[in-house]
Scaffold this motif. Sequence first.
Motif, mmCIF file in Angstrom:
data_model
loop_
_atom_site.group_PDB
_atom_site.id
_atom_site.type_symbol
_atom_site.label_atom_id
_atom_site.label_comp_id
_atom_site.label_asym_id
_atom_site.label_seq_id
_atom_site.Cartn_x
_atom_site.Cartn_y
_atom_site.Cartn_z
ATOM 1 N N GLU A 95 16.766 -20.484 2.737
ATOM 2 C CA GLU A 95 18.197 -20.691 2.601
ATOM 3 C C GLU A 95 18.847 -21.227 4.100
ATOM 4 N N GLY A 96 19.554 -22.327 3.637
ATOM 5 C CA GLY A 96 20.131 -23.078 4.569
ATOM 6 C C GLY A 96 19.344 -23.746 5.597
ATOM 7 N N GLY A 97 18.054 -23.833 5.443
ATOM 8 C CA GLY A 97 17.013 -24.649 6.053
ATOM 9 C C GLY A 97 16.286 -25.658 5.215
ATOM 10 N N ALA A 98 15.225 -26.107 5.371
ATOM 11 C CA ALA A 98 14.529 -27.117 4.569
ATOM 12 C C ALA A 98 13.302 -26.664 4.199
ATOM 13 N N GLU A 99 12.884 -27.122 3.005
ATOM 14 C CA GLU A 99 11.405 -26.770 2.672
ATOM 15 C C GLU A 99 10.728 -27.793 2.633
ATOM 16 N N SER A 100 9.207 -27.631 2.914
ATOM 17 C CA SER A 100 8.210 -28.653 3.330
ATOM 18 C C SER A 100 7.008 -28.483 2.369
ATOM 19 N N GLN A 101 5.925 -29.023 2.628
ATOM 20 C CA GLN A 101 4.822 -29.046 1.508
ATOM 21 C C GLN A 101 3.818 -27.785 2.035
ATOM 22 N N CYS A 102 3.066 -27.706 1.358
ATOM 23 C CA CYS A 102 1.985 -26.564 1.432
ATOM 24 C C CYS A 102 2.334 -25.249 2.046
ATOM 25 N N GLY A 103 3.454 -24.583 1.472
ATOM 26 C CA GLY A 103 4.081 -23.289 2.107
ATOM 27 C C GLY A 103 4.828 -23.300 3.490
ATOM 28 N N TRP A 104 5.278 -24.251 3.866
ATOM 29 C CA TRP A 104 6.002 -24.542 4.888
ATOM 30 C C TRP A 104 7.281 -24.651 4.887
ATOM 31 N N LEU A 105 8.223 -24.010 5.636
ATOM 32 C CA LEU A 105 9.650 -24.309 5.476
ATOM 33 C C LEU A 105 10.211 -24.179 7.079
ATOM 34 N N LYS A 106 11.285 -24.492 7.304
ATOM 35 C CA LYS A 106 12.344 -24.270 8.131
ATOM 36 C C LYS A 106 13.271 -23.550 7.824
ATOM 37 N N ASP A 107 13.565 -22.497 8.519
ATOM 38 C CA ASP A 107 14.916 -21.773 8.347
ATOM 39 C C ASP A 107 16.094 -22.458 8.938
ATOM 40 N N ARG A 108 17.227 -21.933 8.558
ATOM 41 C CA ARG A 108 18.565 -22.217 9.156
ATOM 42 C C ARG A 108 18.769 -22.587 10.556
ATOM 43 N N PHE A 109 17.937 -21.812 11.363
ATOM 44 C CA PHE A 109 17.731 -22.180 13.012
ATOM 45 C C PHE A 109 16.809 -22.971 13.287
ATOM 46 N N GLY A 110 16.222 -23.652 12.397
ATOM 47 C CA GLY A 110 15.309 -24.843 12.811
ATOM 48 C C GLY A 110 13.801 -24.163 12.819
ATOM 49 N N LEU A 111 13.450 -22.856 12.867
ATOM 50 C CA LEU A 111 12.259 -22.274 13.059
ATOM 51 C C LEU A 111 11.229 -22.462 11.881
ATOM 52 N N SER A 112 10.038 -23.055 12.099
ATOM 53 C CA SER A 112 9.075 -23.198 11.116
ATOM 54 C C SER A 112 8.419 -22.047 10.739
ATOM 55 N N TRP A 113 8.099 -21.690 9.509
ATOM 56 C CA TRP A 113 7.352 -20.719 8.883
ATOM 57 C C TRP A 113 6.520 -21.063 7.824
ATOM 58 N N GLN A 114 5.363 -20.358 7.755
ATOM 59 C CA GLN A 114 4.434 -20.625 6.686
ATOM 60 C C GLN A 114 4.439 -19.369 5.783
ATOM 61 N N ILE A 115 4.793 -19.392 4.699
ATOM 62 C CA ILE A 115 4.814 -18.221 3.463
ATOM 63 C C ILE A 115 3.486 -18.508 2.770
ATOM 64 N N VAL A 116 2.511 -17.646 3.099
ATOM 65 C CA VAL A 116 1.226 -17.935 2.287
ATOM 66 C C VAL A 116 0.648 -16.663 1.733
ATOM 67 N N PRO A 117 0.061 -16.741 0.461
ATOM 68 C CA PRO A 117 -0.296 -15.582 -0.330
ATOM 69 C C PRO A 117 -1.768 -15.246 0.473
ATOM 70 N N THR A 118 -1.961 -13.989 0.660
ATOM 71 C CA THR A 118 -3.160 -13.494 1.324
ATOM 72 C C THR A 118 -4.507 -14.044 0.554
ATOM 73 N N ALA A 119 -4.354 -14.172 -0.811
ATOM 74 C CA ALA A 119 -5.542 -14.639 -1.467
ATOM 75 C C ALA A 119 -5.960 -16.099 -1.272
ATOM 76 N N LEU A 120 -5.005 -17.019 -0.643
ATOM 77 C CA LEU A 120 -5.277 -18.322 -0.195
ATOM 78 C C LEU A 120 -6.202 -18.275 0.913
ATOM 79 N N THR A 121 -6.340 -17.590 1.802
ATOM 80 C CA THR A 121 -7.298 -17.457 2.733
ATOM 81 C C THR A 121 -8.798 -16.999 2.293
ATOM 82 N N ARG A 122 -8.733 -16.166 1.407
ATOM 83 C CA ARG A 122 -10.026 -15.959 0.885
ATOM 84 C C ARG A 122 -10.768 -17.030 -0.197
ATOM 85 N N MET A 123 -9.760 -17.853 -0.746
ATOM 86 C CA MET A 123 -9.957 -18.987 -1.501
ATOM 87 C C MET A 123 -10.721 -20.326 -0.604
#
Length: 157
Positions: A95-123
């Motif tokens: 919210e107030g930030g920017a979406e990117s690809q592959c589960g990455w986003l920037k929040d409204r402060f410009g900090l990058s986050w990766q929002i990843v389901p735990t199952a993806l690591t197993r896969m």
Amino acid sequence: MPKITPCLWFDFQAEEAVAHYTRIFRRSRVLETAYYGDAVPQHKGRVLTIRFEIEDQPLLALNGGPQFPFSEAISLSVDCADQAEVDRLWEQLSEGGAESQCGWLKDRFGLSWQIVPTALTRMLQDPDAARVQRVMQAMFTMTRLDLARLQAAYDGV
């Protein structure tokens, strides 16, 4: 006290950012706040640092000014138990930030986050290269990660 604590440099938005993060993450808390003193008279009395935790991860927020903005060179990766957690965190952090690809986003402060389901690591650690390739190809088409679509790719459906 942990030996290593990531320090997040904000353009005098540390209080707002920490309040935002501690509202989003259920297991979070502010540990201590330090203030500028006489050594920096133009900022005397303003918040210098806030030591806080998110999900047992210690962090330090610094009100340093505009000199060093965040970049994608560093991000905070969050393991999510299920799609509901992915969706909740994605909505709140983007919210107030920017979406990117592959589960990455920037929040409204410009900090990058990766929002990843735990199952993806197993896969992605599966010894079957074809499964891993299908999951990767599916992931490359996504912004917010969709666990059902990733699982379908993994299963070859």
